[in-house]
Design a protein around this motif. Sequence first.
Motif, mmCIF file in Angstrom:
data_model
loop_
_atom_site.group_PDB
_atom_site.id
_atom_site.type_symbol
_atom_site.label_atom_id
_atom_site.label_comp_id
_atom_site.label_asym_id
_atom_site.label_seq_id
_atom_site.Cartn_x
_atom_site.Cartn_y
_atom_site.Cartn_z
ATOM 1 N N ASP A 1 -34.637 19.475 9.306
ATOM 2 C CA ASP A 1 -34.307 20.171 10.336
ATOM 3 C C ASP A 1 -35.198 19.567 11.635
ATOM 4 O O ASP A 1 -34.512 19.148 12.257
ATOM 5 C CB ASP A 1 -33.613 21.521 10.063
ATOM 6 C CG ASP A 1 -32.932 21.976 8.820
ATOM 7 O OD1 ASP A 1 -32.230 20.839 8.301
ATOM 8 O OD2 ASP A 1 -32.957 23.273 8.359
ATOM 9 N N ALA A 2 -35.868 19.737 11.844
ATOM 10 C CA ALA A 2 -36.540 19.968 12.884
ATOM 11 C C ALA A 2 -37.310 18.942 13.680
ATOM 12 O O ALA A 2 -37.389 18.533 14.186
ATOM 13 C CB ALA A 2 -37.881 20.520 12.930
ATOM 14 N N THR A 3 -37.533 18.090 12.171
ATOM 15 C CA THR A 3 -37.353 16.679 12.686
ATOM 16 C C THR A 3 -36.096 15.512 12.909
ATOM 17 O O THR A 3 -36.264 14.450 12.877
ATOM 18 C CB THR A 3 -38.853 15.832 12.159
ATOM 19 O OG1 THR A 3 -38.286 16.046 10.341
ATOM 20 C CG2 THR A 3 -39.919 17.074 12.246
ATOM 21 N N ASP A 4 -35.093 16.258 12.584
ATOM 22 C CA ASP A 4 -33.652 15.592 11.906
ATOM 23 C C ASP A 4 -34.261 14.162 11.329
ATOM 24 O O ASP A 4 -33.273 12.661 11.461
ATOM 25 C CB ASP A 4 -33.395 14.727 13.551
ATOM 26 C CG ASP A 4 -32.823 15.688 14.399
ATOM 27 O OD1 ASP A 4 -32.094 16.494 14.098
ATOM 28 O OD2 ASP A 4 -32.622 15.391 15.573
ATOM 29 N N ASN A 5 -34.746 14.629 10.470
ATOM 30 C CA ASN A 5 -35.294 13.684 9.197
ATOM 31 C C ASN A 5 -34.122 14.210 7.441
ATOM 32 O O ASN A 5 -33.886 14.736 6.956
ATOM 33 C CB ASN A 5 -35.932 14.104 8.740
ATOM 34 C CG ASN A 5 -36.708 13.258 7.178
ATOM 35 O OD1 ASN A 5 -36.351 12.972 6.761
ATOM 36 N ND2 ASN A 5 -37.944 12.511 7.571
ATOM 37 N N GLU A 6 -33.438 13.196 7.321
ATOM 38 C CA GLU A 6 -31.957 13.819 7.188
ATOM 39 C C GLU A 6 -32.180 13.763 5.614
ATOM 40 O O GLU A 6 -31.970 14.348 4.423
ATOM 41 C CB GLU A 6 -31.098 13.029 7.271
ATOM 42 C CG GLU A 6 -29.984 12.979 8.754
ATOM 43 C CD GLU A 6 -28.819 12.312 8.722
ATOM 44 O OE1 GLU A 6 -28.464 11.690 7.908
ATOM 45 O OE2 GLU A 6 -28.067 12.622 9.618
ATOM 46 N N ARG A 7 -33.086 12.956 5.028
ATOM 47 C CA ARG A 7 -33.341 12.951 3.363
ATOM 48 C C ARG A 7 -34.411 13.493 3.407
ATOM 49 O O ARG A 7 -34.723 14.676 2.536
ATOM 50 C CB ARG A 7 -34.507 11.192 3.657
ATOM 51 C CG ARG A 7 -35.227 11.122 1.764
ATOM 52 C CD ARG A 7 -36.186 10.295 2.194
ATOM 53 N NE ARG A 7 -37.454 10.323 2.532
ATOM 54 C CZ ARG A 7 -38.522 11.018 2.804
ATOM 55 N NH1 ARG A 7 -38.359 11.553 1.589
ATOM 56 N NH2 ARG A 7 -39.469 11.632 2.906
ATOM 57 N N LEU A 8 -35.223 14.235 4.180
ATOM 58 C CA LEU A 8 -36.469 15.253 4.309
ATOM 59 C C LEU A 8 -35.795 16.703 3.710
ATOM 60 O O LEU A 8 -35.814 17.445 3.039
ATOM 61 C CB LEU A 8 -37.403 15.585 4.968
ATOM 62 C CG LEU A 8 -38.401 16.568 4.822
ATOM 63 C CD1 LEU A 8 -39.172 16.048 2.947
ATOM 64 C CD2 LEU A 8 -39.462 16.105 6.065
ATOM 65 N N GLN A 9 -34.088 16.865 4.232
ATOM 66 C CA GLN A 9 -33.221 18.676 4.086
ATOM 67 C C GLN A 9 -32.768 17.861 3.191
ATOM 68 O O GLN A 9 -33.189 18.726 2.242
ATOM 69 C CB GLN A 9 -32.369 17.983 5.539
ATOM 70 C CG GLN A 9 -32.779 18.247 6.772
ATOM 71 C CD GLN A 9 -31.792 18.141 7.995
ATOM 72 O OE1 GLN A 9 -31.112 16.916 7.626
ATOM 73 N NE2 GLN A 9 -32.512 18.164 8.933
ATOM 74 N N ALA A 10 -32.403 16.244 2.224
ATOM 75 C CA ALA A 10 -31.708 16.535 1.623
ATOM 76 C C ALA A 10 -32.585 16.925 0.199
ATOM 77 O O ALA A 10 -32.101 18.008 -0.928
ATOM 78 C CB ALA A 10 -30.892 15.101 1.075
ATOM 79 N N GLU A 11 -34.016 16.743 0.327
ATOM 80 C CA GLU A 11 -34.890 17.020 -0.715
ATOM 81 C C GLU A 11 -35.296 17.902 -0.605
ATOM 82 O O GLU A 11 -35.380 18.832 -1.637
ATOM 83 C CB GLU A 11 -36.666 15.887 0.143
ATOM 84 C CG GLU A 11 -37.315 16.355 -1.812
ATOM 85 C CD GLU A 11 -38.012 15.125 -1.381
ATOM 86 O OE1 GLU A 11 -38.822 15.479 -1.499
ATOM 87 O OE2 GLU A 11 -37.935 13.915 -0.698
ATOM 88 N N GLY A 12 -35.166 18.647 0.379
ATOM 89 C CA GLY A 12 -35.676 20.598 0.409
ATOM 90 C C GLY A 12 -34.712 21.308 0.125
ATOM 91 O O GLY A 12 -34.231 22.120 -0.757
#
Length: 64
Positions: A24-35
């Motif tokens: 969320d903080a870095t606008d990284n959609e892949r990391l958001q989805a993985e979380g």
Amino acid sequence: MGLGNKIQNKAQEVSGKVKKSVGDATDNERLQAEGVKDQAAAKAKQAGESVKDAAKDVRDGLDK
């Protein structure tokens, strides 16, 4: 549920929350989805372990 499983499941859930927050903080959609995926998997495991615990409690109650 064994203590080791509880710890592993909680660690996976916390890891998922961290990944989502960083995403969320870095606008990284892949990391958001993985979380989100990690959190969902941990909660599913916890639910399955709860069902096993409940079944064991019922079985133990019938043995008395």
